[in-house]
Design an enzyme around this catalytic site. Structure first.
Site, PDB file in Angstrom:
ATOM      1  N   LYS A  74      -2.356  -2.046 -16.241  1.00 26.77           N
ATOM      2  CA  LYS A  74      -3.706  -2.541 -15.966  1.00 26.77           C
ATOM      3  C   LYS A  74      -4.400  -1.475 -15.110  1.00 26.77           C
ATOM      4  CE  LYS A  74      -7.124  -4.539 -13.722  1.00 26.77           C
ATOM      5  NZ  LYS A  74      -7.852  -3.830 -12.651  1.00 26.77           N
ATOM      6  N   ARG A  97       3.295   8.235 -12.610  1.00 27.82           N
ATOM      7  CA  ARG A  97       4.406   8.147 -11.653  1.00 27.82           C
ATOM      8  C   ARG A  97       5.025   6.745 -11.602  1.00 27.82           C
ATOM      9  NH1 ARG A  97       2.006   9.336  -5.624  1.00 27.82           N
ATOM     10  NH2 ARG A  97       1.332   7.239  -5.063  1.00 27.82           N
ATOM     11  N   GLU A 117       2.456   0.446  -3.113  1.00 28.25           N
ATOM     12  CA  GLU A 117       1.972   1.627  -2.392  1.00 28.25           C
ATOM     13  C   GLU A 117       0.568   1.276  -1.946  1.00 28.25           C
ATOM     14  OE1 GLU A 117      -0.153   4.442  -1.400  1.00 28.25           O
ATOM     15  OE2 GLU A 117      -0.041   5.218  -3.458  1.00 28.25           O
ATOM     16  N   CYS A 137      -5.179   7.615  -0.450  1.00 34.87           N
ATOM     17  CA  CYS A 137      -4.477   6.798   0.546  1.00 34.87           C
ATOM     18  C   CYS A 137      -3.762   7.653   1.581  1.00 34.87           C
ATOM     19  CB  CYS A 137      -3.479   5.870  -0.145  1.00 34.87           C
ATOM     20  SG  CYS A 137      -2.355   6.733  -1.244  1.00 34.87           S
ATOM     21  N   SER A 139       2.087  15.823  -1.716  1.00 34.23           N
ATOM     22  CA  SER A 139       2.558  15.048  -2.866  1.00 34.23           C
ATOM     23  C   SER A 139       3.195  15.952  -3.929  1.00 34.23           C
ATOM     24  CB  SER A 139       1.401  14.268  -3.494  1.00 34.23           C
ATOM     25  OG  SER A 139       0.843  13.367  -2.571  1.00 34.23           O
ATOM     26  N   GLU A 193      -9.176   2.401   7.039  1.00 30.98           N
ATOM     27  CA  GLU A 193      -9.438   3.500   6.119  1.00 30.98           C
ATOM     28  C   GLU A 193     -10.922   3.572   5.787  1.00 30.98           C
ATOM     29  OE1 GLU A 193      -6.168   4.797   2.925  1.00 30.98           O
ATOM     30  OE2 GLU A 193      -6.646   2.670   2.816  1.00 30.98           O
TER      31      GLU A 193
END
Length: 520
Positions: free
Chosen positions: A216, A201, A291, A325, A482, A422
């Protein structure tokens, strides 16, 4: 042995294949060693980096071991690279940019379409590779391959529709135009939780716009990235357009940030690292897409359809063993439905099958490493010390390694780490609320703003709450949101920019204004 370094073993199990998250199933008995051997024979188990179209080792010979997360066995070693290799990858991408950017959008589209076709033709092998190195259940891994390939397909199509503009001039002898051109070399830094989709993406739209890339991937899951790069070469994407380096994260990141030839950084990962990349990009004023972390609330109102709410909450909380996430980090339940929801939800969580992703029926794989387990344990210790109660799970699984029991915690409040940060694991904290206004305040009381979820059968309430939530993505009566055709990204400290959809391509384009004067 793969490159003389691969060591594989482990028990046989049934492998589940699906073309996506649902669809026809066929089973095949196998074990990890035979999977690795098959992948090696197909050329998809790569253990070198890709620079300028060539597979290379690190210049100093250093390597990193890549482990099977379910067993701890070593799959293979990959190069541990740093600044020198990264600078060469940047130079390769920079040299390739001049020719790649000059191809027509249609020519780039054809090559991207071939890449998509190859990914889909090898979706089962790629899913196996992902399960080996990341640990997610095979069904889920193959689903990610289809999902990730969708970004390549969409970009191949949408890249042909990058339009400029004509602006009416205030002067009769002037013509005003807007051109959109590729930004240049892109440094793409991706995480371990979605080893393919987080790459495609970014790389799909970058290549469609005419950019070249240095990828990476996480050193924890580099093999899927290398397999995808191998397929890009088979598709005919020219050498240097796609480069992959892995190893010392800080050295690679510093090289990408320092190079004036890199014109954009795109990153998915923690907010802490994202801030460092944003700061480091300032020296050369790079374009940045980030993001970052989330703290997603999942709000269950009294008027929710209980079955839909449970199904949605399970999907958004426990997908990828809670390691996404956009996972529901807090489940806010209105007091009128709290007991009924809690009992049904806990029963469903208790029935989840945990195990090696190659075993039939497994819904939860291992956490990525022991540090992830320790984080879960510390968050639960904090919560229980402040009055929370573990209703289901709450400890390491009897399977050992980094397996953890799917967990439900009640009595959670905003003072606990479970509600503030989180957890990135299979832990579902339940918080009770009274009013709609209270739910909105609780949901927004965070620096994060990536995804949120609402479950209600009241359309007016759904719209009111959606508009009041300070999040870039809102799912209404749906836990899996998504898709490559919609913009993915957050607000506040969850990031900058969007990925996916037509809006995602804009992140890889510069706008040029042209004023055309009168000519003789």
């Amino acid at each position: 042995m793969i490159r003389g370094r691969t060591r594989m073993a482990l028990s046989a199990g049934a492998m589940l294949y699906r073309s996506s998250f649902s669809g026809p199933v066929r089973l095949m008995a196998t074990d990890a060693q035979s999977v690795a051997a098959k992948l090696h024979n197909s050329g998809l188990l790569r253990s070198q980096a890709l620079i300028g179209g060539k597979w290379v080792d690190s210049y100093d010979g250093k390597t990193i071991k890549v482990h099977n997360k379910a067993t701890g066995e070593v799959i293979t070693d990959v190069p541990c690279m740093g600044r020198k290799e990264t600078n060469d990858a940047i130079s390769s991408a920079y040299d390739a940019f001049s020719s790649w950017s000059k191809l027509t959008a249609a020519e780039r589209s054809k090559l991207l379409r071939k890449w998509y076709d190859l990914i889909m033709a090898h979706k089962e092998e790629l899913g196996q590779l992902m399960t080996l190195e990341q640990g997610k259940p095979l069904k889920e891994a193959i689903g990610e391959v289809s999902y990730g390939a969708g970004f390549i397909e969409f970009s191949a199509e949408e890249g042909k529709r990058i339009y400029g503009d004509i602006i009416p001039s205030p002067l009769a002898d002037r013509r005003l135009f807007v051109l959109k051109q590729p930004v240049g070399v892109v440094g793409a830094i991706t995480p371990w939780n979605f080893p393919l989709a987080m790459i495609t993406r970014k790389v799909g739209p970058a290549l469609a716009c005419g950019c070249t890339v240095v990828i990476k991937p996480s050193e924890l899951t580099p093999l899927t990235a290398l397999a995808a790069a191998e397929l890009s070469l088979r598709a005919g994407i020219p050498p240097g357009v796609v480069n992959v380096v892995m190893g010392n994260a800080s050295d690679i990141g510093d090289a990408l940030l320092a190079s004036p030839q890199v014109r954009k950084i795109t990153f998915t990962g923690s907010t802490k690292v994202g801030k460092k990349l944003m700061e480091g990009s300032a020296a050369t004023v790079k374009k940045v897409s980030l993001e970052l972390g989330g703290n997603a609330p999942c709000i269950i109102f009294d008027d929710a359809d209980l079955e839909v709410a449970i199904k949605g909450a399970l999907a958004t909380k426990f997908r990828n063993t809670g390691q996404t996430c956009v996972c529901a980090n807090r489940i806010l339940v209105q007091e009128g439905i709290y007991d009924k929801f809690t009992n049904a939800f806990a029963k469903a969580v208790q029935s989840m099958k945990v195990g090696d992703g190659f075993s039939d029926g497994v819904e939860q794989g291992p956490l990525i490493n022991d540090a992830a387990v320790q984080k879960v344990e510390s968050f639960l210790e904090d919560a229980t010390s402040k009055g929370a109660k573990v209703l289901v799970g709450g400890k390491r699984h009897s399977l050992g390694m980094t397996f953890y029991e799917p967990t439900v915690v009640t009595g959670v409040n905003n003072e606990m780490l479970l509600a503030r940060e989180e957890v990135f694991g299979p832990v579902a904290p339940l918080l009770k609320f009274k009013t709609e206004e209270e739910a909105i305040h609780m949901a927004n009381d965070t620096n994060a703003g990536l995804a949120a979820y609402i479950f209600s059968t009241n359309i007016k309430r759904a719209w009111r709450v959606t508009e009041a939530l300070e999040y870039g993505i809102v799912g209404v009566n749906e836990g899996l949101v998504s898709t490559e055709v919609a913009p993915f990204g957050g607000v506040k400290q969850s990031g900058l920019g969007r990925e996916g959809s037509k809006y995602g391509l804009d992140e890889y384009l510069e706008m040029k204004y042209v004023c055309l004067g009168s000519m003789s």
